[in-house]
Design an enzyme around this catalytic site. Structure first.
Site, PDB file in Angstrom:
ATOM      1  CG  ASN A 219      -0.276   0.011   2.598  1.00 16.94           C
ATOM      2  OD1 ASN A 219       0.511   0.749   2.819  1.00 16.94           O
ATOM      3  ND2 ASN A 219      -0.528  -1.251   3.210  1.00 16.94           N
ATOM      4  CB  ALA A 284       2.270  -0.859  10.642  1.00 12.37           C
ATOM      5  CG  ASP A 288      -6.843  -5.513   6.258  1.00 16.36           C
ATOM      6  OD1 ASP A 288      -5.927  -5.334   7.505  1.00 16.36           O
ATOM      7  OD2 ASP A 288      -7.346  -4.364   5.916  1.00 16.36           O
ATOM      8  CE  LYS A 298       8.726 -11.850 -14.622  1.00 15.87           C
ATOM      9  NZ  LYS A 298       9.032 -11.372 -15.841  1.00 15.87           N
ATOM     10  CG  ASP A 315      -6.328  -6.927  13.151  1.00 13.37           C
ATOM     11  OD1 ASP A 315      -5.669  -6.274  14.169  1.00 13.37           O
ATOM     12  OD2 ASP A 315      -7.042  -6.359  12.312  1.00 13.37           O
ATOM     13  CB  ILE A 316      -0.722  -6.851  14.574  1.00 12.67           C
ATOM     14  CG1 ILE A 316      -0.076  -7.626  13.345  1.00 12.67           C
ATOM     15  CG2 ILE A 316       0.634  -6.823  15.413  1.00 12.67           C
ATOM     16  CD1 ILE A 316       1.202  -6.680  12.524  1.00 12.67           C
ATOM     17  CG  PHE A 333      -2.437   5.254  13.644  1.00 15.11           C
ATOM     18  CD1 PHE A 333      -1.454   5.155  14.801  1.00 15.11           C
ATOM     19  CD2 PHE A 333      -2.278   6.516  12.920  1.00 15.11           C
ATOM     20  CE1 PHE A 333      -0.875   6.050  15.276  1.00 15.11           C
ATOM     21  CE2 PHE A 333      -1.448   7.592  13.351  1.00 15.11           C
ATOM     22  CZ  PHE A 333      -0.697   7.277  14.512  1.00 15.11           C
ATOM     23  CE  LYS A 347     -10.525   0.618  10.754  1.00 16.30           C
ATOM     24  NZ  LYS A 347      -9.915   1.359   9.603  1.00 16.30           N
ATOM     25  CE  LYS A 351      -8.463  -3.808  13.737  1.00 15.39           C
ATOM     26  NZ  LYS A 351      -7.531  -3.979  12.966  1.00 15.39           N
TER      27      LYS A 351
END
Ligand code: CTP
Length: 420
Positions: A219, A284, A288, A298, A315-316, A333, A347, A351
């Site tokens: 990302n 971070a 997901d 390759k 999910d840390i 975050f 969220k 969490k």
């Protein structure tokens, strides 16, 4: 207990005489050394200053150079050791009081053509600047630009104040009251003392989820926010461990950096350090999902379309919350592209960390990711409404967030250590 060290840099403004009362106040709490630029020395005689204040006052880069030698297998090599520059390395704080427009320019552009500018490049301590100059100079676009650059790099400004100036004009440019400067320096050193035994664990950056030896999913996160938080926590005096995905950022001195690539590697590293951490900030942008299959060679193209099968990553943050100890403060975050407050609250329900820092990402006005600036809302049980931090450099924002944590949570409540 060893006393903290403050380096005071005096540059050539008529306000130099005000440094006397500042040093007298700071001497009570720290060891002080002064570096005067040549212009400052014209206004305040270094010998007289030394006699009045009873602190070392330096002006020259090569004054009292101690020649040393280094013995290695290949022979003896001469070394230059400049003791008064060493003080800049050991200092907890560098105060430029008063700071002229000329010195601000040197600092902004990284010049090292005299003792003070060299010391400012050499130090790892936060640099605070108290400008003093005529209003027209302060409002000059060049000075404004240099100030903006310095602010972006985390230089802290004290003043200037509005008032009567030495030249007879009235306006911005008057040196901040030395009493306030001393008070802020004292608060900073006290805060450093409080953070001394705090271990901070931070995650930052994106993760990369490999598909084959040459391709991966990732990302737009640059890691700048997490790295700024790590730097700010280190400057506050904390022990910092930064688990970072792949980023292009310069190393942070005195921060333990663990470089990882995938979400699973980040997950493992976080668990290794979670137990010994008091404050855990997960900034971070963890992927997901990862590709369900890793192709060892390759992948070759052909005419047919392909479907990528994805497997959820751990999910840390959720796992950190499951394993938390009661003394730990956990900060998550929330990166949202729309309905920021609503989505962030949802969220937060899933969490339930102590604080959730929400930011808008992915639009031109609010890039969030891969930008030097950010604007955030902090959700915390301590505050009935989310606390809004206006758009500012990530460096400044990181300092603001840690100040807010310190003020809101009283570190002693979540870290019962004698020193707190
Ligand atoms: N996070 C994490 N592990 C993941 C995903 C997210 O630890 N696998 C953490 C982030 O570091 C952040 C918080 O969870 O502190 C929220 O991350 P965010 O990407 O905003 O949201 P997600 O939980 O991934 O949800 P969504 O992508 O649906 O918005």
């Amino acid at each position: 207990m060893t006393r903290p060290k403050i380096l005071i840099g005096m540059t050539g403004s008529v306000a130099v005489y005000k440094v006397v009362s500042l040093v007298q106040a700071l001497k009570k709490i720290a060891d002080i050394q002064i570096i005067e630029t040549h212009s400052a020395a014209q206004l305040a005689n270094p010998q007289k200053l030394k006699t009045i204040l009873k602190v070392p006052v330096h002006t020259d880069l090569f004054e009292k150079v101690q020649p040393l030698s280094l013995n290695t297998a290949s022979g003896t090599h001469p070394l230059l050791f400049i003791p008064h520059i060493e003080f800049a390395r050991e200092a907890q704080l560098v105060l430029i009081v008063p700071a002229t427009a000329n010195f601000m320019a040197k600092l902004a552009w990284g010049l090292a053509d005299d003792l003070l500018s060299t010391a400012c490049l050499y130090t790892r301590a936060p640099i605070w600047v108290a400008p003093s100059m005529n209003t027209n100079m302060w409002m000059n676009p060049a000075v404004i630009q240099n100030r903006t650059l310095l602010l972006k790099r985390g230089v802290h400004f004290l003043g200037p104040q509005k008032g009567h100036l030495a030249c007879g004009d009235w306006g911005d440019g008057r040196l901040e009251d030395p009493v306030h400067i001393a008070e802020q320096a004292r608060n900073f050193l006290e805060s450093k003392q409080r953070w001394k035994n705090i271990s901070v664990l931070i995650t930052a950056g994106p993760t990369r989820e490999p598909l084959d030896p040459v391709r991966f999913i990732t990302n737009r996160s640059s890691g700048k926010m997490g790295w700024a938080l790590a730097e700010a926590a280190q400057n506050k005096g904390a022990q910092v461990c930064l688990v970072s995905g792949p980023v292009a950022l310069p190393p942070l001195p005195n921060v333990k950096i663990i470089s990882v690539e995938t979400a699973r590697a980040m997950h493992q590293a976080v668990f290794k350090y979670q137990k010994k951490s008091d404050l855990i900030i997960l900034s971070a942008a963890v992927a997901d999902y990862r590709p369900s299959f890793y192709h060892t060679q390759k992948m070759k193209k052909n005419k047919s379309s392909k479907t990528l099968s994805l497997t959820p990553n751990p999910d840390i943050l959720s796992d950190v919350l499951k394993r938390r100890s009661s003394h730990q403060l956990i900060v998550g975050f929330s990166a949202e592209t729309q309905q920021l407050q609503k989505n962030a609250r949802l969220k937060w329900n899933h969490k339930p960390c102590d604080m959730l820092i929400a930011n808008q990402v992915g639009s031109t006005s609010h890039p969030g990711f891969d930008s030097d600036e950010n604007e955030v809302w902090i959700f915390s049980k301590q505050a009935p409404q989310p606390v809004h931090f206006l758009k500012q450099s990530k460096t400044q924002l990181a300092i603001g967030i840690l100040d807010w944590i310190e003020k809101t949570y009283r570190l002693s409540a979540w870290k019962k250590k004698e020193s707190l």
